[in-house]
Write a protein that holds these residues in place. Sequence first.
Motif, PDB file in Angstrom:
ATOM      1  N   PRO A  49       0.813  -1.221   0.000  1.00 29.05           N
ATOM      2  CA  PRO A  49       0.000   0.000   0.000  1.00 29.05           C
ATOM      3  C   PRO A  49       0.849   1.275   0.000  1.00 29.05           C
ATOM      4  O   PRO A  49       0.502   2.259  -0.655  1.00 29.05           O
ATOM      5  CB  PRO A  49      -0.823  -0.129   1.286  1.00 29.05           C
ATOM      6  CG  PRO A  49      -0.924  -1.606   1.519  1.00 29.05           C
ATOM      7  CD  PRO A  49       0.365  -2.190   1.016  1.00 29.05           C
ATOM      8  N   VAL A  50       1.989   1.236   0.701  1.00 31.12           N
ATOM      9  CA  VAL A  50       2.822   2.441   0.768  1.00 31.12           C
ATOM     10  C   VAL A  50       3.383   2.818  -0.609  1.00 31.12           C
ATOM     11  O   VAL A  50       3.562   4.005  -0.922  1.00 31.12           O
ATOM     12  CB  VAL A  50       3.955   2.289   1.816  1.00 31.12           C
ATOM     13  CG1 VAL A  50       4.963   1.224   1.402  1.00 31.12           C
ATOM     14  CG2 VAL A  50       4.646   3.606   2.065  1.00 31.12           C
ATOM     15  N   ASP A  51       3.650   1.811  -1.466  1.00 29.98           N
ATOM     16  CA  ASP A  51       4.174   2.108  -2.807  1.00 29.98           C
ATOM     17  C   ASP A  51       3.147   2.900  -3.606  1.00 29.98           C
ATOM     18  O   ASP A  51       3.472   3.884  -4.280  1.00 29.98           O
ATOM     19  CB  ASP A  51       4.495   0.804  -3.556  1.00 29.98           C
ATOM     20  CG  ASP A  51       5.646   0.037  -2.914  1.00 29.98           C
ATOM     21  OD1 ASP A  51       6.668   0.669  -2.592  1.00 29.98           O
ATOM     22  OD2 ASP A  51       5.522  -1.185  -2.737  1.00 29.98           O
ATOM     23  N   LEU A  52       1.888   2.468  -3.531  1.00 36.00           N
ATOM     24  CA  LEU A  52       0.835   3.148  -4.298  1.00 36.00           C
ATOM     25  C   LEU A  52       0.536   4.529  -3.725  1.00 36.00           C
ATOM     26  O   LEU A  52       0.299   5.485  -4.471  1.00 36.00           O
ATOM     27  CB  LEU A  52      -0.437   2.301  -4.318  1.00 36.00           C
ATOM     28  CG  LEU A  52      -0.336   1.029  -5.170  1.00 36.00           C
ATOM     29  CD1 LEU A  52      -1.667   0.293  -5.188  1.00 36.00           C
ATOM     30  CD2 LEU A  52       0.084   1.365  -6.601  1.00 36.00           C
ATOM     31  N   ALA A  53       0.566   4.634  -2.393  1.00 37.67           N
ATOM     32  CA  ALA A  53       0.304   5.938  -1.768  1.00 37.67           C
ATOM     33  C   ALA A  53       1.381   6.943  -2.183  1.00 37.67           C
ATOM     34  O   ALA A  53       1.085   8.109  -2.493  1.00 37.67           O
ATOM     35  CB  ALA A  53       0.276   5.788  -0.251  1.00 37.67           C
ATOM     36  N   ALA A  54       2.631   6.488  -2.229  1.00 42.39           N
ATOM     37  CA  ALA A  54       3.732   7.389  -2.611  1.00 42.39           C
ATOM     38  C   ALA A  54       3.623   7.775  -4.082  1.00 42.39           C
ATOM     39  O   ALA A  54       3.853   8.930  -4.460  1.00 42.39           O
ATOM     40  CB  ALA A  54       5.072   6.719  -2.331  1.00 42.39           C
ATOM     41  N   GLU A  55       3.254   6.815  -4.927  1.00 40.45           N
ATOM     42  CA  GLU A  55       3.112   7.134  -6.354  1.00 40.45           C
ATOM     43  C   GLU A  55       2.002   8.168  -6.563  1.00 40.45           C
ATOM     44  O   GLU A  55       2.168   9.146  -7.292  1.00 40.45           O
ATOM     45  CB  GLU A  55       2.795   5.861  -7.138  1.00 40.45           C
ATOM     46  CG  GLU A  55       2.687   6.112  -8.630  1.00 40.45           C
ATOM     47  CD  GLU A  55       2.288   4.842  -9.386  1.00 40.45           C
ATOM     48  OE1 GLU A  55       3.180   4.085  -9.769  1.00 40.45           O
ATOM     49  OE2 GLU A  55       1.070   4.617  -9.557  1.00 40.45           O
ATOM     50  N   LYS A  56       0.880   7.971  -5.882  1.00 41.54           N
ATOM     51  CA  LYS A  56      -0.239   8.918  -6.016  1.00 41.54           C
ATOM     52  C   LYS A  56       0.194  10.317  -5.529  1.00 41.54           C
ATOM     53  O   LYS A  56      -0.147  11.337  -6.135  1.00 41.54           O
ATOM     54  CB  LYS A  56      -1.439   8.406  -5.223  1.00 41.54           C
ATOM     55  CG  LYS A  56      -2.670   9.284  -5.377  1.00 41.54           C
ATOM     56  CD  LYS A  56      -3.891   8.686  -4.701  1.00 41.54           C
ATOM     57  CE  LYS A  56      -5.146   9.548  -4.864  1.00 41.54           C
ATOM     58  NZ  LYS A  56      -4.999  10.970  -4.624  1.00 41.54           N
ATOM     59  N   ALA A  57       0.960  10.339  -4.443  1.00 41.76           N
ATOM     60  CA  ALA A  57       1.406  11.625  -3.894  1.00 41.76           C
ATOM     61  C   ALA A  57       2.238  12.389  -4.932  1.00 41.76           C
ATOM     62  O   ALA A  57       2.114  13.613  -5.074  1.00 41.76           O
ATOM     63  CB  ALA A  57       2.234  11.388  -2.634  1.00 41.76           C
ATOM     64  N   ILE A  58       3.050  11.671  -5.687  1.00 44.37           N
ATOM     65  CA  ILE A  58       3.899  12.324  -6.710  1.00 44.37           C
ATOM     66  C   ILE A  58       3.035  12.797  -7.880  1.00 44.37           C
ATOM     67  O   ILE A  58       3.116  13.956  -8.305  1.00 44.37           O
ATOM     68  CB  ILE A  58       4.999  11.339  -7.199  1.00 44.37           C
ATOM     69  CG1 ILE A  58       5.983  11.029  -6.071  1.00 44.37           C
ATOM     70  CG2 ILE A  58       5.738  11.906  -8.420  1.00 44.37           C
ATOM     71  CD1 ILE A  58       6.935   9.869  -6.339  1.00 44.37           C
ATOM     72  N   VAL A  59       2.183  11.905  -8.375  1.00 45.60           N
ATOM     73  CA  VAL A  59       1.368  12.250  -9.558  1.00 45.60           C
ATOM     74  C   VAL A  59       0.436  13.424  -9.240  1.00 45.60           C
ATOM     75  O   VAL A  59       0.280  14.344 -10.056  1.00 45.60           O
ATOM     76  CB  VAL A  59       0.588  11.014 -10.054  1.00 45.60           C
ATOM     77  CG1 VAL A  59      -0.390  11.386 -11.154  1.00 45.60           C
ATOM     78  CG2 VAL A  59       1.560   9.953 -10.558  1.00 45.60           C
ATOM     79  N   ASP A  60      -0.167  13.435  -8.060  1.00 43.02           N
ATOM     80  CA  ASP A  60      -1.077  14.531  -7.688  1.00 43.02           C
ATOM     81  C   ASP A  60      -0.363  15.879  -7.792  1.00 43.02           C
ATOM     82  O   ASP A  60      -0.912  16.845  -8.320  1.00 43.02           O
ATOM     83  CB  ASP A  60      -1.602  14.349  -6.257  1.00 43.02           C
ATOM     84  CG  ASP A  60      -2.662  13.255  -6.188  1.00 43.02           C
ATOM     85  OD1 ASP A  60      -3.081  12.765  -7.261  1.00 43.02           O
ATOM     86  OD2 ASP A  60      -3.054  12.876  -5.058  1.00 43.02           O
ATOM     87  N   VAL A  61       0.864  15.946  -7.300  1.00 41.09           N
ATOM     88  CA  VAL A  61       1.600  17.221  -7.346  1.00 41.09           C
ATOM     89  C   VAL A  61       1.978  17.558  -8.785  1.00 41.09           C
ATOM     90  O   VAL A  61       1.829  18.706  -9.233  1.00 41.09           O
ATOM     91  CB  VAL A  61       2.851  17.178  -6.434  1.00 41.09           C
ATOM     92  CG1 VAL A  61       3.713  18.422  -6.639  1.00 41.09           C
ATOM     93  CG2 VAL A  61       2.441  17.044  -4.977  1.00 41.09           C
ATOM     94  N   LEU A  62       2.454  16.552  -9.529  1.00 44.03           N
ATOM     95  CA  LEU A  62       2.858  16.823 -10.922  1.00 44.03           C
ATOM     96  C   LEU A  62       1.692  17.382 -11.726  1.00 44.03           C
ATOM     97  O   LEU A  62       1.859  18.314 -12.520  1.00 44.03           O
ATOM     98  CB  LEU A  62       3.365  15.538 -11.590  1.00 44.03           C
ATOM     99  CG  LEU A  62       4.719  15.026 -11.109  1.00 44.03           C
ATOM    100  CD1 LEU A  62       5.013  13.662 -11.721  1.00 44.03           C
ATOM    101  CD2 LEU A  62       5.828  16.013 -11.458  1.00 44.03           C
ATOM    102  N   LEU A  63       0.510  16.825 -11.501  1.00 37.29           N
ATOM    103  CA  LEU A  63      -0.655  17.266 -12.277  1.00 37.29           C
ATOM    104  C   LEU A  63      -1.037  18.710 -11.952  1.00 37.29           C
ATOM    105  O   LEU A  63      -1.670  19.387 -12.759  1.00 37.29           O
ATOM    106  CB  LEU A  63      -1.843  16.327 -12.042  1.00 37.29           C
ATOM    107  CG  LEU A  63      -1.725  14.976 -12.761  1.00 37.29           C
ATOM    108  CD1 LEU A  63      -2.833  14.030 -12.332  1.00 37.29           C
ATOM    109  CD2 LEU A  63      -1.742  15.158 -14.281  1.00 37.29           C
ATOM    110  N   GLN A  64      -0.641  19.188 -10.783  1.00 39.96           N
ATOM    111  CA  GLN A  64      -0.916  20.596 -10.445  1.00 39.96           C
ATOM    112  C   GLN A  64       0.009  21.537 -11.217  1.00 39.96           C
ATOM    113  O   GLN A  64      -0.268  22.709 -11.370  1.00 39.96           O
ATOM    114  CB  GLN A  64      -0.689  20.846  -8.954  1.00 39.96           C
ATOM    115  CG  GLN A  64      -1.718  20.221  -8.052  1.00 39.96           C
ATOM    116  CD  GLN A  64      -1.220  20.199  -6.603  1.00 39.96           C
ATOM    117  OE1 GLN A  64      -0.313  20.938  -6.220  1.00 39.96           O
ATOM    118  NE2 GLN A  64      -1.809  19.317  -5.817  1.00 39.96           N
ATOM    119  N   HIS A  65       1.154  20.990 -11.692  1.00 34.58           N
ATOM    120  CA  HIS A  65       2.158  21.864 -12.321  1.00 34.58           C
ATOM    121  C   HIS A  65       2.349  21.612 -13.805  1.00 34.58           C
ATOM    122  O   HIS A  65       2.470  22.551 -14.590  1.00 34.58           O
ATOM    123  CB  HIS A  65       3.517  21.676 -11.638  1.00 34.58           C
ATOM    124  CG  HIS A  65       3.539  22.164 -10.243  1.00 34.58           C
ATOM    125  ND1 HIS A  65       3.742  23.480  -9.928  1.00 34.58           N
ATOM    126  CD2 HIS A  65       3.356  21.509  -9.069  1.00 34.58           C
ATOM    127  CE1 HIS A  65       3.708  23.626  -8.614  1.00 34.58           C
ATOM    128  NE2 HIS A  65       3.467  22.444  -8.073  1.00 34.58           N
TER     129      HIS A  65
END
Length: 276
Positions: A49-65
């Motif tokens: 679960p931590v792998d997916l949570a970390a990936e989502k955390a990165i993608v969410d920020v990238l999509l803002q920029h």
Amino acid sequence: MKMKSRIDWLQILLQCQKNVNTQIRSYLKTENQLQPDLGRGAGGDQMKPVDLAAEKAIVDVLLQHIVSFTLISEESGVKEFGDDPTKFYVTVDPIDGTTNFVHGIPFYASSIALSTRPSLSAVFAGLVSDLFHDKTYFALEGKGAHCDGERIRPSSSKSLDKAVVGLDLNSFKVEEYSFELTHLIQKINHIRHFGANALELCYVADGTTDAFIDIREKLRTTDIAAAFLIVKEAGGTITTPSGSPLEAKLDPKQTISFIASGNTQVHQNILSLVKA
Ligand code: IPD
Ligand code: CA
């Protein structure tokens, strides 16, 4: 020539890292309770679960920029975002050292690399974040490598008998490559492996260790894309085990072998012993 400037990559990647740090907190080991497996990720390992949570955390920020990019992730594989996904390639290993993380061993990282093509030589920015110690390694092509804003440089020591050398021997097929390493192992007094290869490459970049070797042909390019640039920009040397320039496709299924050293002299010593 594709555009890669005029975007403050450091700020974007630092925000990604901050978000990863926040989102993984609830997965930290509390009791003797291991996280469940969620099936195999694109790189072939069991996802936690931590792998997916970390990936989502990165993608969410990238999509803002950045609206358009291709994600190359060890977990979700290759995914396109926006109208012009070949504009930027974002290669991530959301958590490098997942086994350490779930066992409560304080050595794991998050790795993000940016490139204009899906190949190692096209990486122009890389961030590796030591999530437990809250230390951030960052490199921008042609601008050197830094840790928490301070310029880093690798070890200038040439002597192998005093060297601290990282060696990844994690493989069921150890008998296939251990022979190639015998002469080297006989010359080194201090062998280490901490369990997060991206971070271990950053230890070469900042001179904590003298070299790091992984000739298993097992590590994915997603794991080392960012650290590859950090080692080079710090002034270290990283090549194939036979001394050729390192180049490979950025893909969760693409594996790679390499030797990274603090300086060319120690690198030559290691190469000659690995070949011997
Ligand atoms: C792992 C670590 C480990 C190495 C494994 C990798 P992961 O990365 O880098 O040190 O021995 O081969 O898979 O799976 O935790 O991202
Ligand atoms: Ca991983």
